[in-house]
Design a protein around this motif. Structure first.
Motif, PDB file in Angstrom:
ATOM      1  N   ILE A 110     -12.385  -0.208  -5.255  1.00 44.57           N
ATOM      2  CA  ILE A 110     -11.529  -1.362  -4.743  1.00 44.57           C
ATOM      3  C   ILE A 110     -12.047  -2.330  -4.996  1.00 44.57           C
ATOM      4  O   ILE A 110     -13.069  -3.074  -4.480  1.00 44.57           O
ATOM      5  CB  ILE A 110     -11.222  -1.086  -3.233  1.00 44.57           C
ATOM      6  CG1 ILE A 110     -10.588   0.416  -2.828  1.00 44.57           C
ATOM      7  CG2 ILE A 110     -10.255  -2.119  -2.548  1.00 44.57           C
ATOM      8  CD1 ILE A 110      -9.463   0.649  -3.403  1.00 44.57           C
ATOM      9  N   GLY A 141     -14.229  -4.633  -0.197  1.00 46.77           N
ATOM     10  CA  GLY A 141     -13.913  -3.604  -0.924  1.00 46.77           C
ATOM     11  C   GLY A 141     -15.446  -3.281  -1.744  1.00 46.77           C
ATOM     12  O   GLY A 141     -16.656  -3.435  -1.054  1.00 46.77           O
ATOM     13  N   GLU A 157       0.836  -1.166   0.104  1.00 45.64           N
ATOM     14  CA  GLU A 157      -0.102  -0.161  -0.077  1.00 45.64           C
ATOM     15  C   GLU A 157       1.201   1.329   0.082  1.00 45.64           C
ATOM     16  O   GLU A 157       0.520   2.249  -0.375  1.00 45.64           O
ATOM     17  CB  GLU A 157      -0.937   0.018   1.321  1.00 45.64           C
ATOM     18  CG  GLU A 157      -0.247   0.126   2.663  1.00 45.64           C
ATOM     19  CD  GLU A 157       0.152  -1.250   3.130  1.00 45.64           C
ATOM     20  OE1 GLU A 157       0.330  -1.472   4.366  1.00 45.64           O
ATOM     21  OE2 GLU A 157      -0.029  -2.334   2.277  1.00 45.64           O
ATOM     22  N   GLY A 193      -8.853   4.399  -1.543  1.00 44.85           N
ATOM     23  CA  GLY A 193     -10.067   4.436  -2.338  1.00 44.85           C
ATOM     24  C   GLY A 193     -10.907   5.761  -2.291  1.00 44.85           C
ATOM     25  O   GLY A 193     -11.276   6.609  -3.289  1.00 44.85           O
ATOM     26  N   PHE A 235      -6.012   0.439   1.926  1.00 43.48           N
ATOM     27  CA  PHE A 235      -6.642   0.486   0.751  1.00 43.48           C
ATOM     28  C   PHE A 235      -7.743   1.051   0.569  1.00 43.48           C
ATOM     29  O   PHE A 235      -8.024   1.924  -0.593  1.00 43.48           O
ATOM     30  CB  PHE A 235      -6.487  -0.871   0.112  1.00 43.48           C
ATOM     31  CG  PHE A 235      -5.194  -1.376  -0.417  1.00 43.48           C
ATOM     32  CD1 PHE A 235      -4.483  -0.991  -1.551  1.00 43.48           C
ATOM     33  CD2 PHE A 235      -4.679  -2.334   0.174  1.00 43.48           C
ATOM     34  CE1 PHE A 235      -3.335  -1.282  -1.813  1.00 43.48           C
ATOM     35  CE2 PHE A 235      -3.444  -2.945  -0.125  1.00 43.48           C
ATOM     36  CZ  PHE A 235      -2.709  -2.374  -1.313  1.00 43.48           C
ATOM     37  N   ASN A 236      -8.651   0.937   1.587  1.00 38.24           N
ATOM     38  CA  ASN A 236     -10.067   1.795   1.405  1.00 38.24           C
ATOM     39  C   ASN A 236      -9.859   3.180   1.484  1.00 38.24           C
ATOM     40  O   ASN A 236     -10.523   3.830   1.162  1.00 38.24           O
ATOM     41  CB  ASN A 236     -10.973   1.131   2.391  1.00 38.24           C
ATOM     42  CG  ASN A 236     -11.586  -0.086   1.823  1.00 38.24           C
ATOM     43  OD1 ASN A 236     -11.788  -0.403   0.844  1.00 38.24           O
ATOM     44  ND2 ASN A 236     -11.853  -1.259   2.622  1.00 38.24           N
TER      45      ASN A 236
END
Length: 366
Positions: free
Chosen positions: A157, A178, A117, A150, A146-147
């Motif tokens: 995602i 996701g 990430e 996003g 990651f979210n």
């Protein structure tokens, strides 16, 4: 010989239930888009914690249809970019290029083999529309990070959950981490059919409805076609098999975790680098992957002692002939991983005497 994976033995334990399920479908006279698929979709949604599941023909189709549906919804366009780990199985990348989008390869974390990430922002451009995270080998990526990315950059995602049935991050299961997730039910997966099969999970009804139509020739009503669709449907017999095996998935995962724990506690060979588990992640050990610098010698040694191993995967995607345009790219971490990793036997039914024997043989390697 200790086989890498004994599919016959895995399915043998459910033989009577599988035969009963198959017979029920045969006797029903309904073999496509019937009750078994509908029930499996509901049961798999309940298992993953998502609102919706749609069954498709295989795992590659699951990812391809997610991206295609986002195009039909006006969210993605030809030439847009999707970030994907450089060390993934090639299916993750094929799903992107098949839709006319551009895969942007990003290096993984050398310790976990998962998409790093910390490297994402340097790879973003104005054309980036999504991150395709791959829960490789059965461990979920750092979905909190990651979210956040996003939301920050308005990116979709997409989870590639082909190897992570039942895995979780922060107590939420893969498939519900996701915007959408693609699953494979290839026979060797933790939840494997007796043939090909796949599914998409999501909480987005519009996306799921679009995928269902696209996978049925672009049709929601017989002989009326909204899109130039494809034929990608989970058939009734495979759905019925998956319904049987889903009931036992958590028990098999428990057994895999016991084996992995034993490997991690008892393999004490300085030449063998053991897997590392990320915080908040509940690994399901689809594969138990170690790293050895002199891999060929190690693999030959194990085979000589009656232990079958496999390499997941020997050639990275950017070195494949299928992606000649990528052949000159340099991904040193990915290349190191692909040159050194090797998978030891693990399954939901593996005998612990075999596990102990493997540990002894591995520890004797020098």
């Amino acid at each position: 010989m200790i086989s890498f994976l004994d599919l016959k033995a895995i399915n043998q334990q459910y033989r009577e239930e599988l035969i009963e399920a198959c017979t029920k479908v045969i006797d029903s006279g309904w073999y496509i888009q019937g009750q078994e698929c509908s029930l499996f979709e509901k049961e798999f949604s309940l298992y993953c914690g998502t609102e919706y599941t749609v069954g498709v023909a295989n795992g590659l189709d699951a990812l391809t249809l997610i991206i295609r549906a986002y195009k039909e919804m006006g969210i993605f366009n030809n030439g847009d970019e999707i970030i994907v780990p450089a060390n993934t199985y090639i299916a993750s990348i094929l799903a992107i290029s098949e839709n006319g989008l551009i895969p942007v390869l990003v290096e993984p974390d050398i310790n976990t083999y998962l998409l790093d990430e910390k490297r994402i922002e340097e790879s973003l451009t104005m054309k980036t529309k999504a991150i395709l995270v791959v829960h490789l080998y059965g461990q979920t990526c750092n979905m909190g990070a990651f979210n956040k990315l996003g939301k920050k950059y308005n990116l979709k995602i997409i989870e590639d959950s082909a190897q992570s049935h039942g895995a979780s991050f922060d107590d939420r299961k893969a498939g519900n981490l996701g915007d959408a997730s693609g699953f494979s039910f290839y026979p060797g997966k933790n939840l494997g059919a007796l043939g090909d099969g796949g599914a998409v999970t999501s909480n987005d009804k519009t996306l799921i409805d679009t995928i269902r139509i696209l996978g049925n020739y672009g049709s929601s009503k017989k002989y009326e076609n909204h899109y130039k669709g494809v034929n990608s449907r989970l058939d009734e017999i495979q759905a019925s098999m998956l319904r049987v095996k889903l009931r036992y998935l958590d028990d098999e995962i428990k057994h895999r975790r016991k084996i992995a724990e034993y490997y991690c506690l008892h393999i004490k060979n300085e030449h063998v680098v053991l897997p590392i588990i990320k915080d908040k992640s509940r690994h399901v050990w689809h594969l138990f992957v170690v790293s050895v610098k002199n891999r060929k010698e190690f693999q030959d040694y194990l085979l000589k002692h009656g232990i079958q191993t496999l390499i997941h995967y020997p050639i990275p995607p950017h070195k494949q002939n299928a992606y000649k345009d990528f052949n000159n790219l340099k991904f040193p971490i990915t290349e190191k991983i692909h040159n050194e990793i090797i998978s030891l036997p693990i399954s939901g039914i593996m005998d612990f005497n075999d596990v102990k024997h493997i540990v002894k043989i591995v520890n004797d390697f020098n």
